[in-house]
Design a protein around this motif. Structure first.
Motif, PDB file in Angstrom:
ATOM      1  N   ILE A  30       0.835  -1.203   0.000  1.00 52.65           N
ATOM      2  CA  ILE A  30       0.000   0.000   0.000  1.00 52.65           C
ATOM      3  C   ILE A  30       0.869   1.253   0.000  1.00 52.65           C
ATOM      4  CG2 ILE A  30      -1.698   1.301   1.349  1.00 52.65           C
ATOM      5  CD1 ILE A  30      -2.878  -1.399   2.176  1.00 52.65           C
ATOM      6  N   GLN A  31       1.993   1.213   0.700  1.00 52.42           N
ATOM      7  CA  GLN A  31       2.909   2.351   0.679  1.00 52.42           C
ATOM      8  C   GLN A  31       3.437   2.607  -0.728  1.00 52.42           C
ATOM      9  OE1 GLN A  31       5.958   1.377   3.495  1.00 52.42           O
ATOM     10  NE2 GLN A  31       4.797   2.178   5.247  1.00 52.42           N
ATOM     11  N   ARG A  32       3.790   1.544  -1.428  1.00 52.72           N
ATOM     12  CA  ARG A  32       4.279   1.712  -2.799  1.00 52.72           C
ATOM     13  C   ARG A  32       3.178   2.213  -3.728  1.00 52.72           C
ATOM     14  NH1 ARG A  32       9.270  -1.118  -4.233  1.00 52.72           N
ATOM     15  NH2 ARG A  32      10.167  -1.934  -2.308  1.00 52.72           N
ATOM     16  N   TYR A  33       1.937   1.764  -3.496  1.00 51.48           N
ATOM     17  CA  TYR A  33       0.814   2.252  -4.293  1.00 51.48           C
ATOM     18  C   TYR A  33       0.593   3.745  -4.044  1.00 51.48           C
ATOM     19  CZ  TYR A  33      -3.910   2.841  -6.051  1.00 51.48           C
ATOM     20  OH  TYR A  33      -5.005   3.297  -6.718  1.00 51.48           O
ATOM     21  N   PHE A  34       0.626   4.153  -2.785  1.00 50.28           N
ATOM     22  CA  PHE A  34       0.469   5.574  -2.475  1.00 50.28           C
ATOM     23  C   PHE A  34       1.626   6.391  -3.039  1.00 50.28           C
ATOM     24  CE2 PHE A  34      -2.361   4.719   1.431  1.00 50.28           C
ATOM     25  CZ  PHE A  34      -3.496   4.834   0.647  1.00 50.28           C
ATOM     26  N   ASN A  35       2.820   5.832  -3.053  1.00 51.62           N
ATOM     27  CA  ASN A  35       3.954   6.539  -3.639  1.00 51.62           C
ATOM     28  C   ASN A  35       3.756   6.722  -5.145  1.00 51.62           C
ATOM     29  OD1 ASN A  35       6.421   7.864  -3.450  1.00 51.62           O
ATOM     30  ND2 ASN A  35       7.547   6.020  -3.997  1.00 51.62           N
ATOM     31  N   ALA A  36       3.181   5.723  -5.806  1.00 52.74           N
ATOM     32  CA  ALA A  36       2.887   5.843  -7.234  1.00 52.74           C
ATOM     33  C   ALA A  36       1.830   6.926  -7.475  1.00 52.74           C
ATOM     34  CB  ALA A  36       2.410   4.504  -7.791  1.00 52.74           C
TER      35      ALA A  36
END
Length: 98
Positions: A30-36
């Motif tokens: 989820i952190q990587r998705y939010f970073n995207a």
């Protein structure tokens, strides 16, 4: 032109929102998705900022700087879209019940 400053402000606010959401989340996916998503907002911000600066100043220097901003913003936007698409499908693969 009121539309470009409005888009700039909205993109900056969403960028900050997604960066704070990264800090609140514990799941790395989820952190990587939010970073995207934050990267998409950053790309939008830089792209529209480049357009706005050329429209505001209308000089040759602002044209060259605007072109650089358009290229960098477009690349950030595209990379963010591809990352968000990847992490969204990865999340759906790992959580089929939701």
């Amino acid at each position: 032109m009121f539309i470009f400053p409005a888009i700039i402000v909205v993109a900056a606010v969403l960028f900050i929102y997604y960066k704070v959401a990264i800090l609140k989340s514990k799941d790395e996916l989820i952190q990587r998705y939010f970073n995207a998503k934050a990267r998409i907002c950053l790309g939008t911000f830089v792209f529209v900022f480049g357009i706005n600066q050329y429209i505001f100043y209308k000089t040759q220097l602002s044209l060259f700087i605007g072109i650089v901003f358009l290229i960098l913003g477009g690349l950030q936007f595209y990379r963010g879209l591809m990352e968000a698409k990847h992490y969204r499908s990865e999340w759906r693969r790992l959580n089929p019940s939701e």
